[in-house]
Design a protein around this motif. Structure first.
Motif, PDB file in Angstrom:
ATOM      1  N   GLN A  74     -21.606   6.425 -10.565  1.00 30.00           N
ATOM      2  CA  GLN A  74     -20.720   5.483  -9.729  1.00 30.00           C
ATOM      3  C   GLN A  74     -19.376   5.353 -10.350  1.00 30.00           C
ATOM      4  OE1 GLN A  74     -22.947   1.666  -9.913  1.00 30.00           O
ATOM      5  NE2 GLN A  74     -24.788   2.683  -8.805  1.00 30.00           N
ATOM      6  N   LYS A  75     -19.238   5.449 -11.417  1.00 27.99           N
ATOM      7  CA  LYS A  75     -17.929   5.244 -11.840  1.00 27.99           C
ATOM      8  C   LYS A  75     -17.052   6.323 -11.514  1.00 27.99           C
ATOM      9  CE  LYS A  75     -18.577   1.738 -15.138  1.00 27.99           C
ATOM     10  NZ  LYS A  75     -17.312   0.684 -15.220  1.00 27.99           N
ATOM     11  N   LEU A  76     -17.412   7.598 -11.778  1.00 28.02           N
ATOM     12  CA  LEU A  76     -16.970   8.948 -11.305  1.00 28.02           C
ATOM     13  C   LEU A  76     -16.718   8.947  -9.658  1.00 28.02           C
ATOM     14  CD1 LEU A  76     -18.716  11.455 -13.476  1.00 28.02           C
ATOM     15  CD2 LEU A  76     -16.190  10.788 -13.775  1.00 28.02           C
ATOM     16  N   SER A  77     -17.586   8.589  -9.010  1.00 29.94           N
ATOM     17  CA  SER A  77     -17.340   8.361  -7.566  1.00 29.94           C
ATOM     18  C   SER A  77     -16.184   7.575  -7.040  1.00 29.94           C
ATOM     19  CB  SER A  77     -18.682   8.013  -6.957  1.00 29.94           C
ATOM     20  OG  SER A  77     -18.421   8.033  -5.526  1.00 29.94           O
ATOM     21  N   TRP A  78     -16.243   6.404  -7.674  1.00 29.97           N
ATOM     22  CA  TRP A  78     -15.156   5.333  -7.794  1.00 29.97           C
ATOM     23  C   TRP A  78     -13.592   6.019  -8.090  1.00 29.97           C
ATOM     24  CZ3 TRP A  78     -11.642   3.220 -11.189  1.00 29.97           C
ATOM     25  CH2 TRP A  78     -10.868   2.219 -10.553  1.00 29.97           C
ATOM     26  N   LEU A  79     -13.725   6.599  -9.330  1.00 29.25           N
ATOM     27  CA  LEU A  79     -12.312   7.411  -9.594  1.00 29.25           C
ATOM     28  C   LEU A  79     -12.052   8.336  -8.792  1.00 29.25           C
ATOM     29  CD1 LEU A  79     -10.450   7.673 -11.856  1.00 29.25           C
ATOM     30  CD2 LEU A  79     -11.880   9.226 -13.041  1.00 29.25           C
ATOM     31  N   ARG A  80     -13.159   9.305  -8.259  1.00 28.13           N
ATOM     32  CA  ARG A  80     -12.797  10.403  -7.269  1.00 28.13           C
ATOM     33  C   ARG A  80     -12.072   9.768  -5.999  1.00 28.13           C
ATOM     34  NH1 ARG A  80     -17.637  12.533  -6.191  1.00 28.13           N
ATOM     35  NH2 ARG A  80     -17.662  13.234  -7.914  1.00 28.13           N
ATOM     36  N   GLU A  81     -12.317   8.488  -5.374  1.00 33.91           N
ATOM     37  CA  GLU A  81     -11.973   8.032  -4.433  1.00 33.91           C
ATOM     38  C   GLU A  81     -10.510   7.515  -4.671  1.00 33.91           C
ATOM     39  OE1 GLU A  81     -14.707   4.789  -3.321  1.00 33.91           O
ATOM     40  OE2 GLU A  81     -16.207   6.293  -2.632  1.00 33.91           O
ATOM     41  N   GLN A  82     -10.426   6.927  -5.792  1.00 33.62           N
ATOM     42  CA  GLN A  82      -9.005   6.673  -6.125  1.00 33.62           C
ATOM     43  C   GLN A  82      -8.243   7.853  -6.192  1.00 33.62           C
ATOM     44  OE1 GLN A  82      -8.247   3.062  -6.125  1.00 33.62           O
ATOM     45  NE2 GLN A  82     -10.398   2.866  -5.838  1.00 33.62           N
ATOM     46  N   LEU A  83      -8.408   8.782  -6.779  1.00 37.41           N
ATOM     47  CA  LEU A  83      -7.644   9.982  -6.873  1.00 37.41           C
ATOM     48  C   LEU A  83      -7.449  10.551  -5.623  1.00 37.41           C
ATOM     49  CD1 LEU A  83      -9.141  11.688  -9.792  1.00 37.41           C
ATOM     50  CD2 LEU A  83      -6.927  10.439  -9.737  1.00 37.41           C
ATOM     51  N   VAL A  84      -8.230  10.404  -4.698  1.00 34.52           N
ATOM     52  CA  VAL A  84      -8.111  10.870  -3.350  1.00 34.52           C
ATOM     53  C   VAL A  84      -6.923  10.158  -2.502  1.00 34.52           C
ATOM     54  CG1 VAL A  84      -8.943  11.260  -0.979  1.00 34.52           C
ATOM     55  CG2 VAL A  84     -10.248  11.996  -2.822  1.00 34.52           C
ATOM     56  N   GLU A  85      -7.176   8.870  -2.813  1.00 29.79           N
ATOM     57  CA  GLU A  85      -6.341   7.859  -2.152  1.00 29.79           C
ATOM     58  C   GLU A  85      -4.671   8.003  -2.458  1.00 29.79           C
ATOM     59  OE1 GLU A  85      -7.526   3.741  -2.058  1.00 29.79           O
ATOM     60  OE2 GLU A  85      -9.585   4.395  -1.382  1.00 29.79           O
ATOM     61  N   LEU A  86      -4.637   8.027  -3.861  1.00 29.64           N
ATOM     62  CA  LEU A  86      -3.473   8.424  -4.347  1.00 29.64           C
ATOM     63  C   LEU A  86      -2.627   9.652  -3.937  1.00 29.64           C
ATOM     64  CD1 LEU A  86      -1.399   7.609  -6.639  1.00 29.64           C
ATOM     65  CD2 LEU A  86      -2.743   8.777  -8.181  1.00 29.64           C
ATOM     66  N   TRP A  87      -3.487  10.803  -3.966  1.00 27.41           N
ATOM     67  CA  TRP A  87      -3.029  12.005  -3.519  1.00 27.41           C
ATOM     68  C   TRP A  87      -2.427  11.765  -1.955  1.00 27.41           C
ATOM     69  CZ3 TRP A  87      -2.200  16.492  -5.962  1.00 27.41           C
ATOM     70  CH2 TRP A  87      -1.903  17.460  -5.333  1.00 27.41           C
ATOM     71  N   LYS A  88      -3.394  11.127  -1.287  1.00 29.07           N
ATOM     72  CA  LYS A  88      -2.922  10.993   0.097  1.00 29.07           C
ATOM     73  C   LYS A  88      -1.647  10.269   0.346  1.00 29.07           C
ATOM     74  CE  LYS A  88      -7.492  11.024   2.443  1.00 29.07           C
ATOM     75  NZ  LYS A  88      -8.472  10.298   2.972  1.00 29.07           N
ATOM     76  N   LYS A  89      -1.541   9.054  -0.276  1.00 26.42           N
ATOM     77  CA  LYS A  89      -0.218   8.461  -0.364  1.00 26.42           C
ATOM     78  C   LYS A  89       0.909   9.175  -1.073  1.00 26.42           C
ATOM     79  CE  LYS A  89      -2.080   3.884  -1.196  1.00 26.42           C
ATOM     80  NZ  LYS A  89      -2.425   2.638  -2.277  1.00 26.42           N
ATOM     81  N   LYS A  90       0.650  10.035  -1.824  1.00 25.36           N
ATOM     82  CA  LYS A  90       1.870  11.042  -2.563  1.00 25.36           C
ATOM     83  C   LYS A  90       2.310  11.869  -1.293  1.00 25.36           C
ATOM     84  CE  LYS A  90       3.070  13.688  -6.535  1.00 25.36           C
ATOM     85  NZ  LYS A  90       2.462  14.306  -7.899  1.00 25.36           N
ATOM     86  N   GLU A  91       1.302  12.619  -0.485  1.00 28.24           N
ATOM     87  CA  GLU A  91       1.566  13.602   0.591  1.00 28.24           C
ATOM     88  C   GLU A  91       2.222  12.865   1.354  1.00 28.24           C
ATOM     89  OE1 GLU A  91      -1.996  15.319   1.652  1.00 28.24           O
ATOM     90  OE2 GLU A  91      -2.155  16.740   0.000  1.00 28.24           O
ATOM     91  N   ALA A  92       2.048  11.641   1.625  1.00 29.55           N
ATOM     92  CA  ALA A  92       2.692  11.033   2.903  1.00 29.55           C
ATOM     93  C   ALA A  92       4.016  10.676   2.672  1.00 29.55           C
ATOM     94  CB  ALA A  92       1.872   9.318   3.183  1.00 29.55           C
ATOM     95  N   ALA A  93       4.515  10.436   1.193  1.00 29.90           N
ATOM     96  CA  ALA A  93       5.620  10.047   0.869  1.00 29.90           C
ATOM     97  C   ALA A  93       6.671  11.093   0.949  1.00 29.90           C
ATOM     98  CB  ALA A  93       5.579   9.278  -0.468  1.00 29.90           C
TER      99      ALA A  93
END
Length: 93
Positions: A74-93
């Protein structure tokens, strides 16, 4: 101490003692003694490993790992989701 190392040391000791008592007329009894000692050492190591494997500490450790595997996933899944969101924010900027 690793069981394989223990077994190697026992066999070496048996061979050293046997070599000291070795006579050229009787090689077969020496080989038989080495085989017997090796079988006894193997049985002792297997018995020790079985005892450790079935010990209460080992049982508790396996149970703890089984219980906490889902939490770790569960913690790894949450961390993966956070990294995906961070990656999307970085690409959008």
């Amino acid at each position: 101490m690793k069981p394989s190392l223990l077994l190697a040391l026992v066999c070496t000791a048996v061979l050293a003692v046997g070599a000291r008592a070795y006579t050229s007329e009787e090689p077969e009894p020496l080989l038989e003694k080495v085989r017997e000692y090796a079988q006894k050492a193997t049985a002792m190591v297997k018995n020790a490993l079985t005892t450790v494997k079935e010990s209460e500490v080992a049982l508790h450790a396996r149970q703890w790992l089984a219980d906490n595997t889902d939490l770790a996933k569960q913690k790894l899944s949450w961390l993966r989701e956070q990294l995906v969101e961070l990656w999307k924010k970085k690409e959008a900027a």
